[in-house]
Design a protein around this motif. Structure first.
Motif, PDB file in Angstrom:
ATOM      1  N   THR A   1      72.893  44.704  17.334  1.00 20.72           N
ATOM      2  CA  THR A   1      73.826  45.235  16.344  1.00 20.72           C
ATOM      3  C   THR A   1      75.007  45.854  17.077  1.00 20.72           C
ATOM      4  OG1 THR A   1      72.614  47.332  16.263  1.00 20.72           O
ATOM      5  CG2 THR A   1      72.053  45.680  14.604  1.00 20.72           C
ATOM      6  N   GLY A   2      76.148  45.885  16.391  1.00 19.50           N
ATOM      7  CA  GLY A   2      77.336  46.477  16.983  1.00 19.50           C
ATOM      8  C   GLY A   2      78.111  45.543  17.885  1.00 19.50           C
ATOM      9  N   MET A   3      77.807  44.246  17.841  1.00 20.65           N
ATOM     10  CA  MET A   3      78.530  43.278  18.660  1.00 20.65           C
ATOM     11  C   MET A   3      78.493  41.920  17.978  1.00 20.65           C
ATOM     12  SD  MET A   3      77.926  42.272  22.689  1.00 20.65           S
ATOM     13  CE  MET A   3      78.431  43.916  23.232  1.00 20.65           C
ATOM     14  N   SER A   4      79.594  41.202  18.028  1.00 22.78           N
ATOM     15  CA  SER A   4      79.658  39.887  17.380  1.00 22.78           C
ATOM     16  C   SER A   4      78.922  38.839  18.199  1.00 22.78           C
ATOM     17  CB  SER A   4      81.113  39.455  17.209  1.00 22.78           C
ATOM     18  OG  SER A   4      81.702  39.160  18.467  1.00 22.78           O
ATOM     19  N   ALA A   5      78.558  37.759  17.524  1.00 23.64           N
ATOM     20  CA  ALA A   5      77.889  36.651  18.209  1.00 23.64           C
ATOM     21  C   ALA A   5      78.805  36.057  19.275  1.00 23.64           C
ATOM     22  CB  ALA A   5      77.478  35.582  17.195  1.00 23.64           C
ATOM     23  N   GLY A   6      80.114  35.996  18.967  1.00 24.31           N
ATOM     24  CA  GLY A   6      81.052  35.450  19.943  1.00 24.31           C
ATOM     25  C   GLY A   6      81.079  36.248  21.235  1.00 24.31           C
ATOM     26  N   ARG A   7      81.098  37.586  21.110  1.00 23.07           N
ATOM     27  CA  ARG A   7      81.124  38.433  22.295  1.00 23.07           C
ATOM     28  C   ARG A   7      79.828  38.314  23.092  1.00 23.07           C
ATOM     29  NH1 ARG A   7      83.710  40.085  26.532  1.00 23.07           N
ATOM     30  NH2 ARG A   7      83.132  42.197  27.243  1.00 23.07           N
ATOM     31  N   ILE A   8      78.702  38.215  22.386  1.00 22.99           N
ATOM     32  CA  ILE A   8      77.418  38.036  23.074  1.00 22.99           C
ATOM     33  C   ILE A   8      77.433  36.748  23.883  1.00 22.99           C
ATOM     34  CG2 ILE A   8      74.942  37.630  22.742  1.00 22.99           C
ATOM     35  CD1 ILE A   8      75.193  39.412  20.203  1.00 22.99           C
ATOM     36  N   GLY A   9      77.935  35.666  23.276  1.00 22.80           N
ATOM     37  CA  GLY A   9      78.010  34.382  23.975  1.00 22.80           C
ATOM     38  C   GLY A   9      78.902  34.454  25.199  1.00 22.80           C
ATOM     39  N   GLU A  10      80.029  35.172  25.096  1.00 21.81           N
ATOM     40  CA  GLU A  10      80.946  35.315  26.232  1.00 21.81           C
ATOM     41  C   GLU A  10      80.271  36.035  27.393  1.00 21.81           C
ATOM     42  OE1 GLU A  10      84.238  37.418  24.647  1.00 21.81           O
ATOM     43  OE2 GLU A  10      85.009  35.713  23.476  1.00 21.81           O
ATOM     44  N   LEU A  11      79.581  37.146  27.073  1.00 18.86           N
ATOM     45  CA  LEU A  11      78.919  37.907  28.134  1.00 18.86           C
ATOM     46  C   LEU A  11      77.794  37.117  28.785  1.00 18.86           C
ATOM     47  CD1 LEU A  11      78.790  41.414  26.398  1.00 18.86           C
ATOM     48  CD2 LEU A  11      80.204  40.772  28.369  1.00 18.86           C
ATOM     49  N   ALA A  12      77.041  36.390  27.977  1.00 15.74           N
ATOM     50  CA  ALA A  12      75.962  35.572  28.535  1.00 15.74           C
ATOM     51  C   ALA A  12      76.526  34.480  29.440  1.00 15.74           C
ATOM     52  CB  ALA A  12      75.151  34.948  27.394  1.00 15.74           C
ATOM     53  N   TYR A  13      77.645  33.894  29.042  1.00 13.12           N
ATOM     54  CA  TYR A  13      78.275  32.842  29.853  1.00 13.12           C
ATOM     55  C   TYR A  13      78.770  33.413  31.180  1.00 13.12           C
ATOM     56  CZ  TYR A  13      81.638  29.264  31.278  1.00 13.12           C
ATOM     57  OH  TYR A  13      82.348  28.321  31.987  1.00 13.12           O
TER      58      TYR A  13
ATOM     59  N   ARG B   1      77.648  35.915  32.820  1.00 13.74           N
ATOM     60  CA  ARG B   1      76.533  36.279  33.705  1.00 13.74           C
ATOM     61  C   ARG B   1      75.580  35.107  33.958  1.00 13.74           C
ATOM     62  NH1 ARG B   1      76.184  41.818  34.549  1.00 13.74           N
ATOM     63  NH2 ARG B   1      78.218  42.703  34.011  1.00 13.74           N
ATOM     64  N   ARG B   2      75.941  33.923  33.477  1.00 13.80           N
ATOM     65  CA  ARG B   2      75.118  32.714  33.640  1.00 13.80           C
ATOM     66  C   ARG B   2      73.700  32.918  33.094  1.00 13.80           C
ATOM     67  NH1 ARG B   2      79.631  31.423  34.486  1.00 13.80           N
ATOM     68  NH2 ARG B   2      80.438  30.104  36.189  1.00 13.80           N
ATOM     69  N   ILE B   3      73.632  33.565  31.930  1.00 15.30           N
ATOM     70  CA  ILE B   3      72.344  33.774  31.272  1.00 15.30           C
ATOM     71  C   ILE B   3      72.179  32.705  30.202  1.00 15.30           C
ATOM     72  CG2 ILE B   3      70.946  35.359  29.895  1.00 15.30           C
ATOM     73  CD1 ILE B   3      72.546  37.672  31.157  1.00 15.30           C
ATOM     74  N   MET B   4      71.100  31.969  30.250  1.00 11.47           N
ATOM     75  CA  MET B   4      70.863  30.887  29.293  1.00 11.47           C
ATOM     76  C   MET B   4      70.453  31.455  27.930  1.00 11.47           C
ATOM     77  SD  MET B   4      68.198  27.689  29.535  1.00 11.47           S
ATOM     78  CE  MET B   4      69.037  27.029  30.976  1.00 11.47           C
ATOM     79  N   LEU B   5      71.008  30.868  26.884  1.00  9.14           N
ATOM     80  CA  LEU B   5      70.641  31.234  25.523  1.00  9.14           C
ATOM     81  C   LEU B   5      69.970  30.061  24.829  1.00  9.14           C
ATOM     82  CD1 LEU B   5      73.856  33.140  24.293  1.00  9.14           C
ATOM     83  CD2 LEU B   5      71.816  34.073  25.417  1.00  9.14           C
ATOM     84  N   HIS B   6      68.869  30.335  24.145  1.00  5.19           N
ATOM     85  CA  HIS B   6      68.199  29.310  23.345  1.00  5.19           C
ATOM     86  C   HIS B   6      68.554  29.431  21.868  1.00  5.19           C
ATOM     87  CE1 HIS B   6      64.810  28.867  26.593  1.00  5.19           C
ATOM     88  NE2 HIS B   6      65.948  28.281  26.937  1.00  5.19           N
ATOM     89  N   GLU B   7      68.987  30.612  21.473  1.00  6.82           N
ATOM     90  CA  GLU B   7      69.368  30.842  20.071  1.00  6.82           C
ATOM     91  C   GLU B   7      70.379  31.981  19.999  1.00  6.82           C
ATOM     92  OE1 GLU B   7      67.410  32.084  15.717  1.00  6.82           O
ATOM     93  OE2 GLU B   7      66.136  31.887  17.500  1.00  6.82           O
ATOM     94  N   LEU B   8      71.387  31.797  19.144  1.00  5.47           N
ATOM     95  CA  LEU B   8      72.392  32.829  18.904  1.00  5.47           C
ATOM     96  C   LEU B   8      72.731  32.755  17.416  1.00  5.47           C
ATOM     97  CD1 LEU B   8      74.244  34.998  20.190  1.00  5.47           C
ATOM     98  CD2 LEU B   8      75.951  33.208  20.529  1.00  5.47           C
ATOM     99  N   ALA B   9      72.079  33.614  16.611  1.00  2.00           N
ATOM    100  CA  ALA B   9      72.153  33.483  15.152  1.00  2.00           C
ATOM    101  C   ALA B   9      72.651  34.770  14.513  1.00  2.00           C
ATOM    102  CB  ALA B   9      70.784  33.113  14.589  1.00  2.00           C
TER     103      ALA B   9
END
Length: 303
Positions: free
Chosen positions: A255-267, A269-277
């Motif tokens: 909470t407190g962060m958009s899905a877009g921002r989460i995806g940017e940070l994961a990218y 840091r080269r962290i793999m995502l299996h789901e972003l909903a």
């Protein structure tokens, strides 16, 4: 278009509406929301000239509605489904209004057909169910084919088929370029019907924005993230200001962060995502949070 400017209404020491300013524009359905006692009905009555403001103004297409000689040609309204005389038939009720507003008699048959009451046109209104009276009230609003329409709690008493019908009607009216203002306490109806929302509490404006923008305010808005590196991602997101809850199976609720921002940070840091909903808060959740502290009446007594 409806324009409300610093509208105020006081009854003795009670302020029902306090400095309210908003505009209802044509082309979409505008929901008018607020807790019981918020001032919605009083505001609608002032727009229609039925209540005189203490101060401020309300105009329809640039002038007070009371100045219109044939009002039903300019504004149609359903404020109270019980307004029709119980001893009159539905057709007689509508014909009296049509005649006083210089409307052709054929409009009576047309609107009765549109609201599904053609078969009971000669029945007395006193024998109608609440749902039938609501349909008659909607027929009254449509009688003059007006560009501006106001409806106060229009789905009360309607069965599921009637609710679906009225949703479609409001959308069609808006698509025709009309100004449509609908007051309701049913959040599910506003979620399915309104494009824009005006929310008031204790007579004051709380929100004037699209339904999507309003729902995004709610604390129920959150993002579900599934990753093989939950600890690392949780640390990154927390450092960036998000709140993160873990369920022990690699799933994070953010909470407190958009899905877009989460995806940017994961990218980054080269962290793999299996789901972003992302999950937007429901309109009811956003409404309850926004109007908390603005209700005149709460469980257990008056606030």
């Amino acid at each position: 278009m409806i324009e409300v400017n610093q509208l105020t209404k006081r009854y003795g020491g009670v302020t029902a509406v306090n400095g309210l300013t908003f505009t209802v524009r044509p082309g979409h359905v505008t929901g008018f929301l607020g807790p019981n006692g918020a001032g919605k009905s009083t505001t609608m009555r002032m727009i229609l000239g039925l209540n005189r403001p203490t101060s401020g103004s309300a105009t329809v297409d640039g002038q007070p509605f009371a100045r219109r000689r044939h009002g039903l040609r300019h504004v149609g309204a359903l404020l109270d489904a019980g307004d029709a005389h119980p001893g009159r038939s539905a057709a007689a009720h509508l014909w009296a209004l049509a005649r006083s507003n210089g409307l052709p008699r054929r409009r009576v048959a047309e609107v009765l057909r549109e609201v599904g009451l053609e078969g009971v046109a000669r029945r007395r209104v006193g024998g109608f169910s609440l749902g039938m009276r609501q349909r008659l009230g909607i027929a009254t609003a449509l009688l003059g084919d007006p560009p501006v329409l106001l409806f106060d709690e229009p789905v009360n008493g309607l069965d599921p088929e009637g609710v679906r019908w009225v949703r479609g009607l409001f959308r069609r009216l808006a698509e025709q370029g009309r100004t449509v203002l609908v007051s309701s306490h049913l959040m599910s109806e506003m979620e399915n019907t309104a494009d824009h929302l005006i929310v008031i509490g204790q007579g004051e404006l709380i929100a004037d924005e699209s339904r999507t923008e309003f729902a995004a305010r709610g604390a129920g808005a959150r993002v579900t993230v599934r990753t093989p590196d939950p600890d690392e991602l949780a640390a990154v997101l927390t450092l960036d200001g998000a709140s993160v809850r873990r369920d022990g199976s690699g799933v994070l609720t953010v909470t407190g962060m958009s899905a877009g921002r989460i995806g940017e940070l994961a990218y980054e840091r080269r962290i793999m995502l299996h789901e972003l909903a992302p999950r937007t808060a429901s309109l009811e959740e956003a409404f309850m949070e926004s109007t908390a502290g603005h209700a005149d009446y709460v469980v257990g007594g008056r606030r």
